[in-house]
Design a protein around this motif. Structure first.
Motif, PDB file in Angstrom:
ATOM      1  N   ASP A   1       0.820  -1.212   0.000  1.00 34.74           N
ATOM      2  CA  ASP A   1       0.000   0.000   0.000  1.00 34.74           C
ATOM      3  C   ASP A   1       0.852   1.259   0.000  1.00 34.74           C
ATOM      4  N   LEU A   2       1.953   1.234   0.731  1.00 33.96           N
ATOM      5  CA  LEU A   2       2.833   2.399   0.783  1.00 33.96           C
ATOM      6  C   LEU A   2       3.477   2.645  -0.578  1.00 33.96           C
TER       7      LEU A   2
ATOM      8  N   ILE B   1       3.808   5.754  -5.649  1.00 31.94           N
ATOM      9  CA  ILE B   1       3.754   5.769  -7.112  1.00 31.94           C
ATOM     10  C   ILE B   1       2.583   6.618  -7.598  1.00 31.94           C
ATOM     11  N   GLU B   2       1.430   6.461  -6.956  1.00 33.79           N
ATOM     12  CA  GLU B   2       0.258   7.256  -7.330  1.00 33.79           C
ATOM     13  C   GLU B   2       0.569   8.749  -7.232  1.00 33.79           C
TER      14      GLU B   2
ATOM     15  N   LEU C   1      11.175  -1.684   0.254  1.00 32.67           N
ATOM     16  CA  LEU C   1      10.300  -0.740  -0.446  1.00 32.67           C
ATOM     17  C   LEU C   1      10.695  -0.616  -1.913  1.00 32.67           C
ATOM     18  N   CYS C   2      11.999  -0.550  -2.178  1.00 31.71           N
ATOM     19  CA  CYS C   2      12.449  -0.452  -3.574  1.00 31.71           C
ATOM     20  C   CYS C   2      12.029  -1.687  -4.371  1.00 31.71           C
ATOM     21  N   ALA C   3      12.085  -2.852  -3.753  1.00 30.67           N
ATOM     22  CA  ALA C   3      11.655  -4.075  -4.433  1.00 30.67           C
ATOM     23  C   ALA C   3      10.164  -4.005  -4.755  1.00 30.67           C
ATOM     24  N   GLU C   4       9.382  -3.498  -3.834  1.00 34.69           N
ATOM     25  CA  GLU C   4       7.933  -3.381  -4.054  1.00 34.69           C
ATOM     26  C   GLU C   4       7.638  -2.334  -5.129  1.00 34.69           C
ATOM     27  N   LEU C   5       8.398  -1.242  -5.137  1.00 37.59           N
ATOM     28  CA  LEU C   5       8.208  -0.211  -6.161  1.00 37.59           C
ATOM     29  C   LEU C   5       8.508  -0.769  -7.555  1.00 37.59           C
ATOM     30  N   ARG C   6       9.556  -1.587  -7.660  1.00 37.26           N
ATOM     31  CA  ARG C   6       9.906  -2.166  -8.959  1.00 37.26           C
ATOM     32  C   ARG C   6       8.789  -3.078  -9.453  1.00 37.26           C
TER      33      ARG C   6
END
Length: 421
Positions: free
Chosen positions: A382-383, A388-389, A413-418
């Motif tokens: 969610d974060l 990104i939103e 967090l970077c892994a989730e962003l990717r």
């Protein structure tokens, strides 16, 4: 065995939080894409939208709306002002309010007279009457102006109202005194015109009946609007929303309980009652039954109504917060322009960001989770989605993470962003 009277049901603190988020439009994800009318509707729901010009991220009014509406064109706010559906005035601070509410603010002479901006403007007019009167007459003859239309004749200023060029100070003073209003904004710069000409364009028109109301009637309206906007509130929190003076007490709220316009509800852990507007009776019932659910994760402006009263914020969300852009750099704990992170009914951290618009980069200079917040998959997902939103809405789709606390959060967090890109 009979019981003469049963204790009224009480809200848990978390239920009270969810009720406040629901009233503020921050409980759930938007169910559809935003439409133009949603901008005015969101401001009517909050009763006002504070203006601040810092734009290291988006300017605060746009960011407050984004937290509620999701992706929307910022031009919609400017268009609503230019089209007369919104107006600017001094309320909590300088704010946008709906055209339908503006008559109440214009009539509230006592509130406006107590505001620092009004007192400062009156003093300026006494001391610089010739220049101010000449400026007003010039606008009457020649039409709308911006502060940028006047050349600076002095050296460069530092900062603050008192350091502006004279014409800028005079324009702001006439605005505070009500003789000028903001016709529209151009690249967020105010365009001023005579109040009578701006008032003629309001949609809906100014309600003349409000002008004749007593100070007591006007104050009562603002008290009720404050409680409605807050969802649930202690008496001590009510005055801050519209900067009412003197402070609001439980004794003053008692007649509103008697008429049924306000409802009293105990909140666990509070030594004083909570107050709910009767318009939120259904929300209150749902909260008491545990039927309010939060799905929203969003980055909040430092000037969001949810967080601007630090005492209320601490009591409601156990979140200690300071806007550190006004703090010397060596004394900052978290960063220059720190955005509280709302996650499913809790404030779980804070994010110091900067939008590098020319490079298309949304930089997370630092991200701090609150003590005790676990790094769980749902929070990470969610974060990352909220970041990104917000970044894409800014036109800065590339996200860079510089520092986090705990430090292990950065990699996760970077892994989730990717994964989400």
């Amino acid at each position: 065995m009979s019981v003469a009277s049963a204790a009224p049901p009480s809200l848990s603190l978390q239920q009270a939080r969810l009720l406040q988020l629901a009233a503020q439009g921050l409980l759930q994800l938007p169910r559809r894409r935003a439409r133009r009318g949603d901008v005015v509707a969101a401001i009517e729901r909050m009763r006002l939208l504070q203006i601040d010009t810092i734009h290291v991220v988006a300017r605060s009014p746009y960011l407050v709306l984004h937290a509620r509406l999701g992706d929307y064109p910022t031009a919609w706010l400017d268009e609503a002002l230019a089209g007369g559906r919104l107006a600017e005035c001094w309320a909590h601070e300088a704010c946008f309010v709906s055209a339908a509410d503006f008559a109440w603010h214009r009539a509230w002479r006592d509130q406006r007279g107590n505001h620092w901006a009004h007192r400062h403007a009156e003093r300026m007019h006494r001391e610089q009457r010739s220049g101010m009167d000449g400026l007003l007459e010039g606008i009457r003859v020649s039409g709308p102006v911006r502060a940028a239309d006047f050349a600076r004749t002095e050296g460069k200023s530092e900062s603050g109202w008192w350091a502006w060029k004279p014409e800028k100070r005079w324009l702001e003073a006439w605005f505070a005194l009500g003789e000028l209003m903001v016709l529209r904004r151009e690249r967020f710069q105010r365009v001023y015109d005579l109040a009578e000409r701006v008032l003629a364009q309001l949609d809906p028109p100014l309600d003349p009946a409000v002008t004749g109301l007593s100070s007591a009637d006007l104050r009562r309206r603002f008290i009720l609007d404050s409680v409605r906007a807050l969802g649930v509130a202690q008496a001590a929190w009510v005055a801050d929303y519209f900067r009412l003076k003197p402070r609001v007490t439980e004794h003053e709220l008692a007649p509103l309980l008697a008429t049924g316009e306000l409802l009293a509800v105990p909140v666990q852990g509070w030594k004083v009652p909570g107050y709910v507007h009767r318009d939120h009776a259904d929300l209150l019932e749902r909260a008491l039954r545990g039927r309010l659910r939060s799905s929203r994760t969003a980055l909040l402006s430092p000037f969001d109504p949810l967080v601007w009263d630090r005492t209320r914020l601490q009591a409601m969300f156990d979140f200690e917060y300071t806007i550190e852009c006004y703090t010397p750099a060596v004394r900052r704990r978290y960063g220059y322009y720190v955005l509280p992170i709302l996650h499913r009914g809790h404030l779980v951290g804070r994010l110091d960001a900067k939008a590098h618009r020319g490079d298309g980069v949304f930089e997370i200079k630092s991200l701090h989770l609150e003590p005790g917040v676990a790094i769980e998959p749902g929070l990470l997902r969610d974060l990352a989605g909220a970041i990104i939103e917000t970044a894409r809405w800014h036109g800065t789709p590339e996200v860079r993470v510089t520092r986090t606390r705990p430090s292990t959060l950065a990699r996760l967090l970077c892994a989730e962003l990717r994964q989400l890109f």
